[in-house]
Design a protein around this motif. Sequence first.
Motif, short mmCIF file in Angstrom:
data_model
loop_
_atom_site.label_atom_id
_atom_site.label_comp_id
_atom_site.label_asym_id
_atom_site.label_seq_id
_atom_site.Cartn_x
_atom_site.Cartn_y
_atom_site.Cartn_z
N ILE A 125 0.84 -1.20 0.00
CA ILE A 125 0.00 0.00 0.00
C ILE A 125 0.88 1.24 0.00
O ILE A 125 1.86 1.32 0.74
CB ILE A 125 -0.91 -0.01 1.26
N ASP A 126 0.53 2.21 -0.84
CA ASP A 126 1.19 3.52 -0.84
C ASP A 126 0.60 4.36 0.29
O ASP A 126 -0.58 4.72 0.23
CB ASP A 126 0.97 4.19 -2.20
N PRO A 127 1.39 4.67 1.33
CA PRO A 127 0.83 5.37 2.50
C PRO A 127 0.36 6.79 2.17
O PRO A 127 -0.49 7.34 2.87
CB PRO A 127 1.99 5.38 3.51
N ALA A 128 0.89 7.39 1.13
CA ALA A 128 0.48 8.75 0.78
C ALA A 128 -0.94 8.79 0.25
O ALA A 128 -1.64 9.81 0.37
CB ALA A 128 1.45 9.35 -0.25
N THR A 129 -1.39 7.68 -0.34
CA THR A 129 -2.69 7.70 -1.02
C THR A 129 -3.62 6.57 -0.57
O THR A 129 -4.74 6.46 -1.08
CB THR A 129 -2.49 7.56 -2.54
N ASP A 130 -3.16 5.74 0.38
CA ASP A 130 -3.95 4.57 0.83
C ASP A 130 -4.35 3.68 -0.35
O ASP A 130 -5.42 3.05 -0.33
CB ASP A 130 -5.22 5.01 1.58
N THR A 131 -3.49 3.61 -1.36
CA THR A 131 -3.82 2.89 -2.60
C THR A 131 -2.81 1.78 -2.83
O THR A 131 -1.64 1.91 -2.47
CB THR A 131 -3.77 3.88 -3.80
N THR A 132 -3.27 0.70 -3.44
CA THR A 132 -2.35 -0.38 -3.82
C THR A 132 -1.29 0.17 -4.78
O THR A 132 -1.55 1.14 -5.51
CB THR A 132 -3.11 -1.51 -4.53
N VAL A 133 -0.09 -0.43 -4.79
CA VAL A 133 0.99 0.12 -5.62
C VAL A 133 0.96 -0.44 -7.04
O VAL A 133 1.65 0.10 -7.91
CB VAL A 133 2.38 -0.10 -4.98
N ILE A 134 0.22 -1.52 -7.28
CA ILE A 134 0.04 -2.02 -8.65
C ILE A 134 -1.45 -2.13 -8.96
O ILE A 134 -2.28 -2.25 -8.05
CB ILE A 134 0.76 -3.38 -8.89
N ARG A 135 -1.78 -2.07 -10.26
CA ARG A 135 -3.18 -2.02 -10.69
C ARG A 135 -3.87 -3.40 -10.78
O ARG A 135 -5.00 -3.55 -10.34
CB ARG A 135 -3.26 -1.33 -12.06
N PRO A 136 -3.18 -4.42 -11.39
CA PRO A 136 -3.91 -5.67 -11.66
C PRO A 136 -4.40 -6.36 -10.39
O PRO A 136 -3.81 -6.18 -9.31
CB PRO A 136 -2.89 -6.55 -12.38
N LYS A 137 -5.45 -7.12 -10.50
CA LYS A 137 -5.92 -8.01 -9.44
C LYS A 137 -6.14 -7.29 -8.11
O LYS A 137 -5.88 -7.84 -7.04
CB LYS A 137 -4.92 -9.18 -9.24
N GLY A 138 -6.60 -6.05 -8.17
CA GLY A 138 -6.87 -5.30 -6.95
C GLY A 138 -5.64 -5.07 -6.10
O GLY A 138 -5.74 -4.83 -4.89
#
Length: 312
Positions: free
Chosen positions: A201-214
Motif C-alpha cells: 500500500i502507498d501510505p500517501a494515497t492509501d492505494t495499492t501500488v500495482i493495478r492488476p488483481k486489486g
Amino acid sequence: TSLATQIGDFHFKNVLMNASGVHCMTAAELDELAASPAGTLVTKSGTPNARPGNPEPRYQALTMGSINSMGLPNKGLDYYLDYALAFQVKHPQQPIFMSVAGMGPDDYVTLAQKIQDSDFTGLTEFNLSCPNVPGKPQIAYDLETTEQILDNIFRLFKKPAGVKLPPFFDLAQFDQMAALLNRYPLQFINSINSLGNGLMIDPATDTTVIRPKGGFGGIGGAYAKPIALANVRAFRQRLRAEIAIIGTGGVNTGRDVYDLILCGADMVQLGTVLQEEGIPAFARLSQELEAIMATKGYTQLADFKGQLHTIA
Ligand code: RRO
C-alpha cells in the motif's frame, strides 16, 4: 577461484544467471545477458501465442524487494524458439534455458511438442508457478493437476527439462511434491518463483501500488530469502541426487548467493536485484562471492555446496 557449475551434462562458467521474467523479454535484452558475466540466460516464459500481459502499473520496487503482477506478457514461444535456435548456432558452447508457461494444462502439451519437434538443444523450464494471471491458480499448488501435466509432458518430451516451482511452506508439501517429481526424468527444479499474492500500500494515497488483481502480486527480493533457502534445502534433502536445483529468491549480496549454494543450489538466479541494478549485478555478486570463498580457502563451489551446518 572458479564459479563454474553443471546441470546434468551442461556446463556453465558462472553459477549466476537471470531469473525468468527479468531482462529477457526481447532479443536485445537476451543479447545483453549473453554478453555479461552470467553463466547463461533464460527467456521470459513463452506461451503458445504472444500476450500483452496485465495493465500497468504492474511492477513496483519496494524497500525490501518488489511486487509484480505482469500477467505473462511475452512474445510467444516461436519468438523465443527462433532466438534460441539462432543463439545455439552462434554460441555452440553456451547452453541456454527456454522458459515456457501454459494458460491451462493443454498448453503444456502444445509447448512441449513444439520444442521437441524443433532443433533446440538447450534446457527447457516448464513454469508451473505463475501467480498473476487473473482467474488461473498456480498449477504447482494442485498436486493432481501437476501430475497430469507432467505425465502429458514426459509422454512426448525427451529433451532436458525442469520445472519452476512456487514457494511451499509446510514440510508435508515438500514430501508430497518431491515424491511426485522424483518419478519424472527431470534435469532440474527451480525454487522459488515469487511469493504469490502479496499486497503493498502507498501510505500517501492509501492505494495499492500495482493495478492488476486489486493490487495483489508476486513478492520478490529480500522478503523471499528465508523462504527460498528453506525450499532449496528441503528439496535437496528429498530429491534424487540426479535432479539439480536452481536457487532463486532473495539475492542481493554475494552472501545471499553463498547461502543458497550452502543449501544445495547448483545454479543461482537473479530476479529483483537484476531488475533494479541491471547487468552490473552479475560482476558485483561474482566478486562478492569470490571474496567470501577466498576468506574460507575455497576454490570451487563443490567445497561448500550443500554443506549447511545445523545445531545438534
Ligand atoms: O508474468 C508474470 O506475472 C509472472 C510470472 Br509468468 C511468474 O512466473 N512469476 C512472476 O512473479 N510473475
